[in-house]
Design an enzyme around this catalytic site. Structure first.
Site, PDB file in Angstrom:
ATOM      1  N   SER A 240      53.101  62.305 118.302  1.00  0.00           N
ATOM      2  CA  SER A 240      54.387  62.079 119.086  1.00  0.00           C
ATOM      3  C   SER A 240      54.248  61.925 120.361  1.00  0.00           C
ATOM      4  CB  SER A 240      55.251  63.175 118.466  1.00  0.00           C
ATOM      5  OG  SER A 240      56.576  62.825 118.598  1.00  0.00           O
TER       6      SER A 240
ATOM      7  N   GLU B 108      59.122  55.250 109.897  1.00  0.00           N
ATOM      8  CA  GLU B 108      59.486  55.730 111.135  1.00  0.00           C
ATOM      9  C   GLU B 108      60.398  54.837 112.106  1.00  0.00           C
ATOM     10  OE1 GLU B 108      56.869  58.348 113.515  1.00  0.00           O
ATOM     11  OE2 GLU B 108      55.023  57.958 112.032  1.00  0.00           O
TER      12      GLU B 108
ATOM     13  N   HIS C 161      57.224  60.712 110.228  1.00  0.00           N
ATOM     14  CA  HIS C 161      56.864  61.062 111.630  1.00  0.00           C
ATOM     15  C   HIS C 161      55.648  62.220 111.546  1.00  0.00           C
ATOM     16  CE1 HIS C 161      56.844  61.005 116.109  1.00  0.00           C
ATOM     17  NE2 HIS C 161      57.340  62.229 116.167  1.00  0.00           N
TER      18      HIS C 161
END
Length: 306
Positions: A155, A249, A279
């Site tokens: 991320s 995503e 994610h």
């Protein structure tokens, strides 16, 4: 493969905790005790995915940045991984990432270092990247040969996997052997079509929440700043990179954009799009088979570079 009920429940629990940060993202001043409590609960939740047996964790000072070191039994002297955790620059921390980092350590036979970089809103961008660069410089000095180091992250940490290499190159610090970016949040403008086409399909992330997180993290920095959004960075000369993204995503097109940007600038690039995945699915490798498979692929990629 459809997600099983256990995975869907885990995602809903994760989303519920993450969304508790939303009101704080809109406030100018936040109660430090409230933020600390939410961060602890967030890390405690992620820590439900356990580290494998045979991996020891210890604290380490990485040039003034607190860090956590994962050491597997039989660690190889010529393999070191720097892992940058996610959490939108607002949450997350090494204590929540023993699972994914422990698997990385055991699969690679590598020592894995996690810097506990500063977080927004107390410390806005580029503080997380500054701390990560400090930790990386310390690691290069400690290991002695950057070719024995790789970088990975998820991320926000996935974006910093690339941005850290760019910053290291600018500072004339030797570059690592390569890196793996998992679900990288690599375009904080969030202007790609998948933010619309995957809205409602992505079980965890929404553009509205991500916009709030970006504002809280960036402050006065523009969302298209190359350090914050490596899709706009000068990536020429970077080592090989693997990007892993879930097909569900909202960030899907960002990863495709990043892979194209890297490839167009002469960087050896591999892109894996995992059908149906959400994610940072590898953090749930204990209950999501595709999570372990993605980690195995990442380790195979790094194994060849080492």
């Amino acid at each position: 493969m459809p997600l099983n009920e256990a995975t869907l429940r885990r995602i809903e629990d994760w989303k519920a905790i993450a969304f508790e940060f939303a009101p704080l993202l809109m406030e100018e001043a936040v109660d430090p005790a409230v933020v600390a409590d939410l961060r602890k609960r967030y890390n405690d939740f992620l820590a439900r995915d356990p580290a494998p047996e045979g991996v020891r964790f210890s604290e380490v000072d990485m040039g003034g940045v607190r860090g956590v070191l994962a050491t597997p039994e039989g660690a190889k002297d010529n393999r070191t991984l720097l892992y940058l955790h996610g959490g939108g620059y607002f949450s997350g921390g090494p204590d929540g990432y023993h699972g994914i980092v422990g698997h990385y350590a055991k699969m690679l036979g590598a020592r894995v270092y996690m810097p506990d970089y500063r977080l927004a809103p107390e410390h806005r961008f580029p503080a997380p990247l500054d701390d990560s660069l400090t930790a990386y410089q310390w690691l290069v000095d400690t290991v002695g040969d950057a070719r024995h180091i790789a970088i990975s992250g998820d991320s926000a940490g996935g974006a910093m996997t690339v941005s850290l290499m760019v910053r290291a190159k600018r500072a004339s610090i030797p570059l690592p052997a390569g890196g793996v970016a998992i679900s990288p949040w690599c375009n904080l403008e969030m202007n790609n079509p998948s933010y619309r086409t995957r809205d409602g399909i992505d079980p965890l992330c929404t553009r509205d929440i991500l916009v709030l997180m970006a504002r809280a993290a960036l402050g006065s920095i523009r969302p298209n700043d190359p350090d914050a959004s490596p899709v706009y960075a000068d990536v020429r000369g970077l080592p090989p990179l693997l990007i892993q993204i879930g097909e569900s995503e909202v960030m899907l097109d960002d990863s495709i954009q990043l892979a194209n940007h890297l490839a167009q600038n002469g960087v050896r690039t591999s892109l894996e799009v995992w059908p149906g995945m959400f994610h940072v699915w590898p953090v749930f490798s204990s209950i999501v088979p595709e999570g372990r498979q993605a980690l195995e692929n990442g380790c195979a990629f790094l194994d060849r570079l080492f």
